[in-house]
Design an enzyme around this catalytic site. Structure first.
Site, PDB file in Angstrom:
ATOM      1  CB  CYS A 210      -0.940   0.019   1.198  1.00 19.93           C
ATOM      2  SG  CYS A 210      -2.030  -1.400   1.231  1.00 19.93           S
TER       3      CYS A 210
ATOM      4  CB  CYS B  47     -13.869  -2.728   4.848  1.00 23.48           C
ATOM      5  SG  CYS B  47     -14.203  -3.985   6.100  1.00 23.48           S
ATOM      6  CB  SER B  48     -10.342   1.094   2.574  1.00 21.88           C
ATOM      7  OG  SER B  48      -9.569  -0.068   2.380  1.00 21.88           O
TER       8      SER B  48
ATOM      9  CG  HIS C  70      -6.592   1.526  -0.215  1.00 17.44           C
ATOM     10  ND1 HIS C  70      -5.436   2.180  -0.587  1.00 17.44           N
ATOM     11  CD2 HIS C  70      -6.179   0.443   0.498  1.00 17.44           C
ATOM     12  CE1 HIS C  70      -4.385   1.522  -0.137  1.00 17.44           C
ATOM     13  NE2 HIS C  70      -4.792   0.465   0.526  1.00 17.44           N
TER      14      HIS C  70
END
Lengths: 138, 382
Positions: B82, B199-200, B327
């Site tokens: 990430c 949650c992204s 994301h």
């Protein structure tokens, strides 16, 4: 029909057998005393080389943290309890907790547990059982 | 003497779902937007750092140049979990610091499916030996905070309420819808205590930045739009006792942040806004403490008191964060720099943090059995 003593494959390389008795293999560093899950020759903690002794990991410990998994990869049965266990020899290991209702607010921190071994088929190998390990309350 | 490095152009596309586009095409769009923001064209760029995970071996940087100008410049394709986008940015920064170039382009891009990341090549241990899913990993991290400090499900859920509200003010966010607390807590539970709204979101997106040496930026008269890179720091996962069983994003973050504050000669009290890695609501809570925004044990109080929402003492993720903005793995590290830069330029409209002079970006990624990469940047108003 011929009988063959075929050993089931193990789900992880550190799950080994002493004869027909399964155990969790670990490594202990003589320089810093850290206990690792699995085989290794160099210590990741203190970088000492050639100081590793192969050990059998402790079969009891305590739950450090848990979560209850409700959504997983397709085909995986849920809910199940995923725990991080502090074994009594200082190693730390992840596993599934059996024998406990999957109610997240009712699972105490530091629950004493023991290692159990069982046969189970991975979700991507249906009908092909593997030797696996899990935890149960002591 | 090494140069100061500035962002002279930065932008991102609106995150969303673009199944009919290609990864290089998404990257190209952000690259052209950033070049336009700088008033430059691709021929001015001396090197390209391209961050992408899904096609890490697929030479995305070169394929992007094929779309916007094959100038033959050096291309490095970057993959670092990430922290991919931020690593591409940092490599660009480092190349200017080293005196190798004065004008460099960094791009981050990702095109994702829906649902859980990951899966096994061999026999899958999923369910048999705990869970290898991202939600489970970050739920453990939240449970550790609950164990230590009594942080509640409700406090974790408040993070989602805040970030979803913030995103209603951000046109670049994938989702722009408020989610009241009961809706967040009542959503489908994924792994306790993270519900679906905690949650992204996996989305498609890209972001790009043009970095330039101070000398060149002054020469070209670009200082009016320049944002200074005050510090760039990275870390991998240092050894901690449980980190092989339970990946430790906190240790890597604390290490990078300590180095960043020290090198910059700053402390958390100097930071006016933060874009941190809220891949899950539980993650945001622990990072408040990891980044020094509050003392250890105080993160629950920080969210409950409203200190981290727009208008509070230290606004966190006013873009909507990974939870609402989205994301796209390779793009996030540059997208959060776009957010900070926008506030430093006074151009953030309804969500502007008043008087913003110094902002921090934080990304941290990794996975079970793999390791961690953390990148911290502090950007400063010129």
């Amino acid at each position: 029909m011929t009988e063959q003593a075929t050993e089931l494959p193990a789900i992880a390389p550190f799950l080994k057998r002493d004869g027909d008795k399964p155990y969790l293999a670990g490594s202990k560093c003589r320089a810093c005393a850290h206990v690792f899950v699995g085989d290794r020759t160099v210590c990741a903690k203190c970088a000492a080389r050639g100081q590793m002794d192969a050990v059998h990991l402790a079969e009891t410990g305590k739950v450090y943290v848990h979560t209850v998994v409700y959504r997983s990869f397709p085909g995986v049965e849920t809910p199940f309890i995923d725990v991080i266990v502090d074994l009594d020899d200082g190693a730390h290991i992840k596993g599934t907790l059996l024998g406990v209702e999957p109610v997240p607010t009712a699972i105490p921190f530091d629950l004493p547990v023991k290692v159990v071994y069982r046969e189970a088929a991975p979700v991507n190998k249906p009908g092909q059982p593997y030797l696996t390990y899990a935890f149960e309350p002591l | 003497m090494t140069e100061d490095v500035y962002i002279v152009g930065i932008d991102m596309i609106r995150f969303g779902r673009y199944p009919d586009r290609t990864v290089p095409d998404l990257a190209a769009e952000a690259a052209l937007m950033a070049l336009d923001d700088a008033g430059l064209d691709i021929k001015a760029i001396q090197a390209l750092f391209s961050g992408n995970l899904g096609q890490a071996s697929g030479m995305v940087g070169q394929r992007m140049l094929a779309e916007i100008g094959q100038t033959g410049i050096p291309v490095t394709n970057v993959a670092n979990a990430c922290a991919t986008g931020a690593t591409a940015f940092r490599d660009a920064w480092m190349s200017i610091k080293a005196g190798a170039y004065d004008t460099v382009l960094a791009v981050g891009v990702e095109q994702m499916g829906k649902g859980l990341l990951g899966g096994s090549l061999g026999a899958s241990p999923e369910g048999l030996v705990g869970s290898g899913t991202m939600p489970a990993m970050f739920s453990h991290i939240g449970m550790e905070h609950a164990r230590r400090y009594g942080t509640t499900f409700e406090q974790f859920a408040q993070v989602s309420v805040k970030n979803h509200w913030h995103s209603t003010m951000n046109a670049k966010s994938m989702y722009r819808k408020e989610t009241p607390l009961q809706e967040v807590m009542g959503a489908e539970m994924i792994a306790w205590p993270n519900t679906k709204l905690m949650c992204s979101v996996n989305v498609d997106g890209s972001a790009a930045a043009v970095l330039m040496s101070g000398t060149k930026a002054r020469q070209l008269g670009l200082m009016d739009r320049a944002v200074k890179v005050r510090v760039s720091e990275m870390s991998s996962n240092p050894f901690t006792d449980r980190q092989m069983a339970m990946p430790d994003f906190s240790a890597a973050t604390r290490l990078a942040v300590a180095n960043a504050y020290e090198k910059a000669g700053l402390g958390p009290q100097d930071i006016n806004l933060v874009e941190l890695h809220d891949c899950f609501a539980t993650a945001e809570i622990v990072h408040y403490e990891n980044l020094g925004l509050c003392a250890d044990g105080e993160a629950g109080r920080l969210i409950s008191d409203g200190d981290t929402q727009l208008g509070g003492r230290i606004p966190v993720n006013v873009s909507g964060g990974l939870l609402s903005k989205g994301h796209p793995l390779g793009a996030t590290g540059i997208a959060n720099m776009y957010e900070i830069a926008t506030h430093l330029r006074g151009a953030a409209g309804d969500r502007q943090v008043q008087g913003a002079r110094m902002g921090m970006t934080h990304v941290v990624g990794g996975g079970p059995g793999m390791g961690t990469a953390c990148a911290i940047h502090i950007l400063e108003k010129v």
